[in-house]
Design a protein around this motif. Structure first.
Motif, PDB file in Angstrom:
ATOM      1  N   GLU A  16       0.835  -1.202   0.000  1.00  0.00           N
ATOM      2  CA  GLU A  16       0.000   0.000   0.000  1.00  0.00           C
ATOM      3  C   GLU A  16       0.872   1.255   0.000  1.00  0.00           C
ATOM      4  O   GLU A  16       0.612   2.204  -0.746  1.00  0.00           O
ATOM      5  CB  GLU A  16      -0.933   0.001   1.209  1.00  0.00           C
ATOM      6  N   ASP A  17       1.912   1.248   0.828  1.00  0.00           N
ATOM      7  CA  ASP A  17       2.835   2.380   0.867  1.00  0.00           C
ATOM      8  C   ASP A  17       3.517   2.572  -0.481  1.00  0.00           C
ATOM      9  O   ASP A  17       3.659   3.701  -0.968  1.00  0.00           O
ATOM     10  CB  ASP A  17       3.901   2.184   1.952  1.00  0.00           C
ATOM     11  N   GLN A  43       1.139   4.110  -2.998  1.00  0.00           N
ATOM     12  CA  GLN A  43       1.002   5.556  -2.784  1.00  0.00           C
ATOM     13  C   GLN A  43       2.190   6.300  -3.379  1.00  0.00           C
ATOM     14  O   GLN A  43       2.024   7.347  -4.017  1.00  0.00           O
ATOM     15  CB  GLN A  43       0.864   5.876  -1.304  1.00  0.00           C
ATOM     16  N   ASP A  61       1.852   6.211  -7.158  1.00  0.00           N
ATOM     17  CA  ASP A  61       0.836   7.176  -7.584  1.00  0.00           C
ATOM     18  C   ASP A  61       1.395   8.597  -7.575  1.00  0.00           C
ATOM     19  O   ASP A  61       1.163   9.380  -8.503  1.00  0.00           O
ATOM     20  CB  ASP A  61      -0.397   7.094  -6.679  1.00  0.00           C
ATOM     21  N   ARG A  62       2.147   8.931  -6.537  1.00  0.00           N
ATOM     22  CA  ARG A  62       2.742  10.262  -6.426  1.00  0.00           C
ATOM     23  C   ARG A  62       3.750  10.492  -7.555  1.00  0.00           C
ATOM     24  O   ARG A  62       3.781  11.552  -8.174  1.00  0.00           O
ATOM     25  CB  ARG A  62       3.407  10.423  -5.063  1.00  0.00           C
TER      26      ARG A  62
END
Length: 124
Positions: free
Chosen positions: A96-97, A100, A103-104
């Motif tokens: 999950e990290d 993220q 995505d960034r």
């Protein structure tokens, strides 16, 4: 299989294989009459598991514990399952990290691609 064959097959150094055995990450490997390691299909399955789990970031300590529990027999099935469930939970959090972060990065790259076309990069 010899240690050289296993090392080549799994792209793991011979020193790493010896280390894994010494610390209990894989069960003790059988020896030939002249003392050379003789990796069996069972040994190779442990190496595959160790390589897979290590590449995913599972700590060596958890794998050593798993190996030790397995060698104790069926009375440790629940403990082994709990250990694997905990490692799966940790891995899911890492994923999950990482998602993220990905995505960034994609967002930032998209902004730069747009700026290349427009010549304008506004403050994020």
């Amino acid at each position: 299989m010899t240690i050289a064959e296993v090392s080549k097959k799994y792209d793991i150094s011979q020193d790493t294989l010896r280390y894994y055995e010494r610390i209990g990450l894989i069960p003790v490997v059988n020896r030939t009459a002249n003392g050379n390691r003789d990796y069996t299909e069972e040994s190779c399955k442990w190496i595959e598991l160790a390589k897979c789990m290590r590449s995913a970031g599972v700590p060596i300590e958890a794998l050593i514990e798993y190996c030790a529990l397995t060698q104790q027999g069926d009375s440790t099935i629940k403990a082994r399952k709990e250990l694997l469930l905990e490692e799966r939970r940790k891995l899911s959090e890492k994923m999950e990290d990482m998602q993220q972060t990905l995505d960034r990065l994609n967002y930032k790259i998209g902004r730069y691609e747009k700026a290349e076309v427009t010549g304008i990069l506004s403050w994020e």
